[in-house]
Design a protein around this motif. Structure first.
Motif, short mmCIF file in Angstrom:
data_model
loop_
_atom_site.label_atom_id
_atom_site.label_comp_id
_atom_site.label_asym_id
_atom_site.label_seq_id
_atom_site.Cartn_x
_atom_site.Cartn_y
_atom_site.Cartn_z
N HIS A 127 0.85 -1.19 0.00
CA HIS A 127 0.00 0.00 0.00
C HIS A 127 0.88 1.23 0.00
N SER A 128 0.31 2.33 -0.49
CA SER A 128 1.10 3.55 -0.55
C SER A 128 0.21 4.78 -0.55
N ILE A 130 1.16 7.70 -0.70
CA ILE A 130 1.72 8.64 -1.68
C ILE A 130 1.09 8.38 -3.05
N ILE A 131 1.04 7.10 -3.45
CA ILE A 131 0.45 6.76 -4.74
C ILE A 131 -1.03 7.11 -4.76
N GLN A 134 -1.38 10.77 -5.22
CA GLN A 134 -0.98 11.16 -6.57
C GLN A 134 -2.08 10.79 -7.59
N LEU A 135 -2.69 9.63 -7.39
CA LEU A 135 -3.78 9.21 -8.28
C LEU A 135 -4.96 10.17 -8.14
N LEU A 138 -4.19 13.34 -10.01
CA LEU A 138 -4.33 13.16 -11.46
C LEU A 138 -5.81 13.09 -11.84
N ALA A 139 -6.59 12.45 -11.01
CA ALA A 139 -8.02 12.34 -11.27
C ALA A 139 -8.66 13.73 -11.25
N LYS A 141 -7.32 16.60 -11.73
CA LYS A 141 -6.87 17.36 -12.90
C LYS A 141 -7.77 17.10 -14.10
N ASN A 142 -8.29 15.88 -14.20
CA ASN A 142 -9.14 15.50 -15.33
C ASN A 142 -10.62 15.46 -14.97
N PHE A 144 -12.10 13.58 -12.96
CA PHE A 144 -12.48 12.17 -13.00
C PHE A 144 -12.80 11.71 -11.59
N ILE A 145 -13.89 10.99 -11.41
CA ILE A 145 -14.28 10.49 -10.09
C ILE A 145 -13.86 9.03 -9.97
N ILE A 146 -12.90 8.78 -9.09
CA ILE A 146 -12.37 7.41 -8.94
C ILE A 146 -13.34 6.54 -8.15
N SER A 149 -9.60 1.09 -8.11
CA SER A 149 -8.28 1.12 -8.73
C SER A 149 -7.67 -0.27 -8.85
N LEU A 151 -4.14 -1.87 -9.48
CA LEU A 151 -2.70 -1.64 -9.55
C LEU A 151 -1.99 -2.97 -9.46
N VAL B 150 0.47 -2.62 -14.57
CA VAL B 150 -0.91 -2.40 -15.00
C VAL B 150 -1.57 -1.46 -13.99
N HIS B 154 -10.70 2.97 -12.36
CA HIS B 154 -12.08 2.98 -12.85
C HIS B 154 -12.90 4.06 -12.14
N THR B 156 -15.80 7.58 -13.18
CA THR B 156 -16.69 8.31 -14.07
C THR B 156 -15.96 9.53 -14.62
#
Lengths: 167, 167
Positions: A127-128, A130-131, A134-135, A138-139, A141-142, A144-146, A149, A151, B150, B154, B156
């Motif tokens: 687990h992280s 930090i990641i 960061q995700l 990025l979401a 920024k776009n 995007f609703i996560i 995931s 990984l 990978v 996922h 919206t």
DNA sequence: TGCATAACGATATATGATATTATTAATAAA
DNA sequence: TTTATTAATAATATCATATATCGTTATGCA
């Protein structure tokens, strides 16, 4: 749970039976608390996965389940897996169409990062924060609703890397 | 290439034809340089994927390919996809068994992070040196040698989220 | 031109997963 | 305790995804 993750006893002389009992008890308690039924069939599937110590395909599991319940058919195993995934006891490893016991089902608050050995199918879960952060960034920024995931990191585990060197 | 990623023209009035021509030319040049054959069949598959603007399943592609090459069978599309993946022109999206044109095949030095909209199958590709470093550090901690990652998120997309609000 | 290799065509089959419907078991209500 | 309700299991069919095999054709090169 912490001392009983897959990687801890993989390729070791660790007493599976003890660890297995502990994990099973934890799952049983959780099911009781959630008021859901851990039927003998579902319990058997968990057992098979715990004994395997590596990622198992649905049909691997079905073959083994058939030895105990000969009437089992593909939907049998998929139903059991669906239930176990829904309850967070099992992860699907998307990139190899296999399934593993989730080693931290009693604390599902973080995203799993799976390190998958392509030689022996053993899987280390990490687990992280930090990641995760960061995700999220990025979401955002776009816009995007996560929701979920995946990984999955493929490569070679320490044990298999050593084997190759040793040859 | 930079201005022609999937997300850039998805749901927009961007001129596909231009972008398509540009991408195709880049791929053709790369194949010539690598001394590999970009056959009409392979070119057709790339065209189909470029026009789709979303992740396509092998059988989605096969159905469309059949309209041009009626003799096409499952192995036909899988062979084409294998070639295109091998050359880095196409990604397999493992968690949905679908395929997309890789929007940065001319610079394959970084790990792709795919943000997959579960409503419309559109995919945004991102990169993050921070995540790559963090993954390497987790791998090192476990003496794991990374070969392929990978990362599929996922949820919206902005467009689909707005649609739901707007209803 | 002829050989080697890569690509393609065609058939069959394996693997992975869902849908549908029927049957049985467990629990709740009358 | 009988009946109603719900959950679980069984059996089959079907759909979706992917590979194996092998013969044929096209292409590049000596």
């Amino acid at each position: 749970m912490e001392k009983c993750t897959n990687e801890a006893h993989h390729h070791s002389k660790h007493n599976h039976q003890l660890c297995y009992e502990h994990t099973m008890q934890t799952i049983e308690k959780l099911c009781a608390k959630r008021n859901i039924r851990l039927t003998p069939q579902r319990k058997t599937v968990i057992q098979l996965m715990l004994n395997a110590d590596k990622a198992m395909s649905a049909y691997d599991l079905l073959d083994q389940l058939k030895e105990i319940e000969p009437q089992a058919k593909p939907p049998t195993i998929y139903r059991a897996l669906d239930f176990l995934i829904e309850q967070g006891f099992v992860h699907k490893v998307e990139s190899i169409n296999c399934y593993i016991i989730c080693p931290h089902f009693d604390d599902p608050s973080h995203i799993s990062i799976l390190f998958i050995c392509d030689k022996c199918q053993s899987i280390i879960e990490e687990h992280s924060p930090i990641i995760e952060a960061q995700l999220q960034s990025l979401a955002q920024k776009n816009m995007f609703i996560i929701q979920h995931s995946v990984l999955e990191i493929h490569g070679t585990c320490q044990h298999c890397a050593n084997q190759i060197v040793g040859q």
